[in-house]
Design an enzyme around this catalytic site. Structure first.
Site, PDB file in Angstrom:
ATOM      1  N   GLY A  46     -12.565  -5.262  -2.078  1.00  0.00           N
ATOM      2  CA  GLY A  46     -11.338  -5.804  -2.648  1.00  0.00           C
ATOM      3  C   GLY A  46     -10.198  -4.816  -2.492  1.00  0.00           C
ATOM      4  O   GLY A  46     -10.427  -3.609  -2.359  1.00  0.00           O
ATOM      5  N   GLN A  51      -2.286  -0.751  -4.088  1.00  0.00           N
ATOM      6  CA  GLN A  51      -3.110   0.311  -3.502  1.00  0.00           C
ATOM      7  C   GLN A  51      -2.587   0.779  -2.148  1.00  0.00           C
ATOM      8  O   GLN A  51      -2.996   1.843  -1.658  1.00  0.00           O
ATOM      9  CB  GLN A  51      -4.557  -0.166  -3.354  1.00  0.00           C
ATOM     10  N   CYS A  93     -13.650   2.422  -6.966  1.00  0.00           N
ATOM     11  CA  CYS A  93     -12.315   1.993  -6.544  1.00  0.00           C
ATOM     12  C   CYS A  93     -11.888   2.848  -5.352  1.00  0.00           C
ATOM     13  O   CYS A  93     -12.057   4.065  -5.381  1.00  0.00           O
ATOM     14  CB  CYS A  93     -11.344   2.186  -7.711  1.00  0.00           C
ATOM     15  N   LEU A  94     -11.323   2.200  -4.340  1.00  0.00           N
ATOM     16  CA  LEU A  94     -10.862   2.936  -3.153  1.00  0.00           C
ATOM     17  C   LEU A  94      -9.760   3.921  -3.510  1.00  0.00           C
ATOM     18  O   LEU A  94      -9.544   4.889  -2.783  1.00  0.00           O
ATOM     19  CB  LEU A  94     -10.354   1.955  -2.090  1.00  0.00           C
ATOM     20  N   HIS A 135     -11.002  -6.438 -11.558  1.00  0.00           N
ATOM     21  CA  HIS A 135     -10.595  -5.133 -11.022  1.00  0.00           C
ATOM     22  C   HIS A 135      -9.276  -5.251 -10.247  1.00  0.00           C
ATOM     23  O   HIS A 135      -8.359  -4.447 -10.437  1.00  0.00           O
ATOM     24  CB  HIS A 135     -11.724  -4.621 -10.112  1.00  0.00           C
ATOM     25  N   GLU A 136      -9.174  -6.282  -9.385  1.00  0.00           N
ATOM     26  CA  GLU A 136      -7.964  -6.407  -8.548  1.00  0.00           C
ATOM     27  C   GLU A 136      -6.764  -6.885  -9.370  1.00  0.00           C
ATOM     28  O   GLU A 136      -5.640  -6.441  -9.137  1.00  0.00           O
ATOM     29  CB  GLU A 136      -8.216  -7.338  -7.355  1.00  0.00           C
ATOM     30  N   HIS A 139      -5.309  -4.066 -11.080  1.00  0.00           N
ATOM     31  CA  HIS A 139      -4.443  -3.260 -10.198  1.00  0.00           C
ATOM     32  C   HIS A 139      -3.000  -3.777 -10.217  1.00  0.00           C
ATOM     33  O   HIS A 139      -2.061  -2.980 -10.269  1.00  0.00           O
ATOM     34  CB  HIS A 139      -4.946  -3.300  -8.751  1.00  0.00           C
TER      35      HIS A 139
HETATM   36 ZN    ZN Z   1      -9.580  -0.509  -7.185  1.00  0.00          ZN
END
Ligand code: ZN
Length: 172
Positions: A46, A51, A93-94, A135-136, A139
């Site tokens: 995701g 991000q 998380c990236l 999660h997204e 963000h």
């Molecule tokens: Zn994330």
């Protein structure tokens, strides 16, 4: 299409709410295509526009990480219609590489948003997909999983993250 740099914890784009998309034009389609390519390259399941330092309410999710084209979700201005129950599973998380935590998430969610044609989509999800939506959408609200941990775990992780930034160990 282009792979864009993913910003990390501490970058201002990750810590403030993103703005709604007013018009799904060519620039938004190009943004979404770049987000999908960036997510696959990472690789991740995701990605949200903040991000890649774009403060807009756009998310992409693909639990199959490009293996199954039917699983690719691209949503503009996503929002929860329903949330029910609770689950706790490990999340990463990236934008917070090498860290993980288990925030409380709903067991089941319904999410409404627009596809790239501007048509409303409603998706109901459980398990990993429900967590990915939470999660997204966090963000685009300026929240990371770190912010959802218990105060003790959150403070500990933030101390470690600040230490990483100070040591110069947080840049690519
Ligand atoms: Zn994330």
């Amino acid at each position: 299409m282009a792979i864009r740099p993913i910003v990390k914890w501490g970058h201002p784009a990750l810590h403030s709410a993103a703005k709604p998309v007013l018009n799904i034009d060519g620039a938004i389609v190009a943004l979404v295509n770049d987000m999908v390519e960036t997510m696959y390259a990472a690789p991740g399941i995701g990605l949200a526009a903040p991000q890649i330092a774009v403060p807009l309410r756009v998310i992409v999710i693909d639990l199959s990480v490009s293996e199954d084209p039917k699983q690719l979700i691209r949503l503009v201005n996503p929002e929860f219609v329903e949330q029910e129950g609770e689950q706790w599973e490990e999340e990463g998380c990236l934008s917070v590489p090498k860290f993980g935590g288990s925030p409380s998430r709903p067991a089941r969610v319904s999410v409404r948003g627009l596809d790239l044609d501007g048509k409303e989509q409603v998706i109901t999800a459980t398990q990993l997909l429900a967590r990915a939506f939470c999660h997204e959408i966090d963000h685009i609200d300026g929240l990371l999983f770190v912010d959802r941990l218990s105060p003790l775990k959150r403070d500990l992780m933030k101390r470690k993250l600040r230490k990483k930034i100070r040591s110069g160990d947080w840049e690519d």
